[in-house]
Motif scaffolding. Structure first.
Motif, PDB file in Angstrom:
ATOM      1  N   ASP A 183       7.892   4.072  10.846  1.00  0.00           N
ATOM      2  CA  ASP A 183       8.572   3.247   9.830  1.00  0.00           C
ATOM      3  C   ASP A 183       8.343   4.095   8.546  1.00  0.00           C
ATOM      4  O   ASP A 183       7.700   4.974   8.431  1.00  0.00           O
ATOM      5  N   VAL A 184       9.380   3.715   7.501  1.00  0.00           N
ATOM      6  CA  VAL A 184       9.173   4.253   6.009  1.00  0.00           C
ATOM      7  C   VAL A 184       8.073   3.372   5.371  1.00  0.00           C
ATOM      8  O   VAL A 184       8.102   2.195   5.639  1.00  0.00           O
ATOM      9  N   CYS A 185       6.949   4.118   4.770  1.00  0.00           N
ATOM     10  CA  CYS A 185       6.007   3.359   4.156  1.00  0.00           C
ATOM     11  C   CYS A 185       6.337   3.066   2.708  1.00  0.00           C
ATOM     12  O   CYS A 185       6.365   3.981   1.873  1.00  0.00           O
ATOM     13  N   LEU A 186       6.476   1.844   2.148  1.00  0.00           N
ATOM     14  CA  LEU A 186       6.684   1.486   0.859  1.00  0.00           C
ATOM     15  C   LEU A 186       5.248   0.794   0.420  1.00  0.00           C
ATOM     16  O   LEU A 186       4.470   0.123   1.096  1.00  0.00           O
ATOM     17  N   VAL A 187       4.607   1.203  -0.871  1.00  0.00           N
ATOM     18  CA  VAL A 187       3.337   0.430  -1.507  1.00  0.00           C
ATOM     19  C   VAL A 187       3.870  -0.196  -2.584  1.00  0.00           C
ATOM     20  O   VAL A 187       4.357   0.480  -3.364  1.00  0.00           O
ATOM     21  N   ASP A 188       3.527  -1.507  -2.837  1.00  0.00           N
ATOM     22  CA  ASP A 188       3.829  -2.241  -3.801  1.00  0.00           C
ATOM     23  C   ASP A 188       2.396  -2.244  -4.644  1.00  0.00           C
ATOM     24  O   ASP A 188       1.372  -2.872  -4.212  1.00  0.00           O
ATOM     25  N   ILE A 189       2.307  -1.708  -6.028  1.00  0.00           N
ATOM     26  CA  ILE A 189       1.104  -1.698  -6.665  1.00  0.00           C
ATOM     27  C   ILE A 189       1.193  -2.740  -7.766  1.00  0.00           C
ATOM     28  O   ILE A 189       2.210  -2.646  -8.409  1.00  0.00           O
ATOM     29  N   GLU A 190       0.384  -3.489  -7.906  1.00  0.00           N
ATOM     30  CA  GLU A 190       0.177  -4.587  -8.918  1.00  0.00           C
ATOM     31  C   GLU A 190      -0.007  -3.887 -10.182  1.00  0.00           C
ATOM     32  O   GLU A 190      -0.968  -2.901 -10.125  1.00  0.00           O
ATOM     33  N   THR A 191       0.522  -4.408 -11.287  1.00  0.00           N
ATOM     34  CA  THR A 191       0.419  -3.691 -12.528  1.00  0.00           C
ATOM     35  C   THR A 191      -0.399  -4.424 -13.543  1.00  0.00           C
ATOM     36  O   THR A 191      -0.755  -3.976 -14.561  1.00  0.00           O
ATOM     37  N   ASP A 192      -1.142  -5.668 -13.104  1.00  0.00           N
ATOM     38  CA  ASP A 192      -1.631  -6.446 -14.130  1.00  0.00           C
ATOM     39  C   ASP A 192      -3.162  -5.841 -14.488  1.00  0.00           C
ATOM     40  O   ASP A 192      -3.522  -6.077 -15.537  1.00  0.00           O
TER      41      ASP A 192
END
Length: 330
Positions: free
Chosen positions: A146-155
């Motif tokens: 799979d292609v891996c995406l990483v959602d990074i929190e910005t707070d």
């Protein structure tokens, strides 16, 4: 439904409101939740940052019943340059399901891509999106990884030591990005001309969006912030509670880390995360071609996307050194 009863044509400015409504009425099935995309006030904005994007609509009963959008890409796949059309939006209104609209749109879009030298389509689909997977799996070509995406929190992101990139730095940006992703499938190498074109199509991604880290006067880490939230709001509806969560995010594109400077990636990510937070974006997403390609110092979660190339036979997993998708096109 016969083909003659379906009218497929390029989307026009007059279709804007109908296209916005269509996406708000055509939720993606994500298992435990439904996902909607609000493109108001401009359904075309997300394509302006792309090169060679085409949006088609299908009319049934005098209504815009479905739409599909694709962008031509020319990545390196297993050492060879390929020309593909990446399908990044496809919607059919619930009232017009199973009437041939999706197939009619696909046929028209693939024919257009073929005239541009396209060898076939490319898709990246969340595994929870069972209806879309079912449609695409008919053509085969699923990659073993799979292609891996990483959602990074910005707070928690605060400005780091990354500096603004100037026009004079762009040749170094090209070098660092290309060297960092050499050998990774679906990476499309930059040239100075192509990078400048990317930075001048839309205000959501420009030279002012780029940050870099320098060591001894040399660029060693770089990335650009694409403000997807400027033109798209995501709406997640929990199936069990009906609770709605509205978010706007950003993405990191044109990023690269020089060998021996892996820690500098944290400075780029935190700086771009802080910039995204200042814009009101709750997350910033990066495509991670292989595990630990960048240093994650902020809270994050990973999401896999199933990759399909029906016209290209996928290689065995052992021959894949990394999968890199350009988030400018997703």
């Amino acid at each position: 439904m016969t083909p003659s009863e379906i009218t497929v044509r390029p989307a026009a400015a007059a279709d804007n409101e109908a296209m916005i409504a269509l996406e708000l009425q055509s939720a993606l099935d994500m298992g435990e939740a439904e996902q909607l995309f609000d493109r108001s006030p401009d359904a075309f904005a997300c394509c302006r940052v792309q090169d060679s994007c085409r949006i088609l609509v299908a009319e049934l009963d005098r209504c815009v019943a479905a739409m599909m959008a694709g962008v031509m890409i020319r990545p390196i796949v297993q050492g060879h340059v390929r020309t593909l059309v990446y399908i990044h939006r496809a919607r059919v209104h619930p009232d017009f399901q199973h009437r041939g609209a999706a197939m009619a749109l696909s046929s028209d879009l693939f024919a257009w891509a073929g005239r541009q030298g396209g060898e076939g389509p490319c898709y990246a689909i969340a595994p929870a999106n069972a209806p879309s997977l079912s449609f695409v799996e008919r053509g085969g070509g699923r990659w073993p990884l799979d292609v891996c995406l990483v959602d990074i929190e910005t707070d928690q992101a605060v400005p780091g030591e990354a500096q603004p990139i100037l026009d004079e730095h762009l040749p170094e940006v090209v070098r660092v990005v290309n060297d960092a992703h050499a050998g990774e499938d679906f990476f499309e190498p930059l040239t100075l001309e192509s990078l400048k074109a990317r930075l001048n199509r839309d205000e959501s991604y420009s030279l002012a969006s780029m940050r870099g880290v320098f060591a001894n006067g040399r660029l060693v880490a770089v990335g650009g912030l694409l403000d997807k939230g400027a033109y798209t709001r995501q709406i997640r509806i929990d199936r069990s509670t009906g609770e709605e969560t509205w978010t706007r995010g950003a993405a990191i594109v044109d990023w690269g880390i020089a060998p021996g400077h892996e820690d500098a990636s944290a400075e780029v990510l935190t700086s771009l995360g802080a910039e995204a937070r200042s814009l009101g974006r709750s997350t910033v997403t990066i495509c991670e071609p292989h595990h630990d390609a960048v240093s994650m110092v902020l809270p994050h979660r990973r999401l896999g996307l199933s990759l399909f190339t029906p016209s290209l036979k996928p290689p065995p997993a052992s021959r894949i050194s990394g999968l890199y998708l350009d988030l400018l096109n997703l």
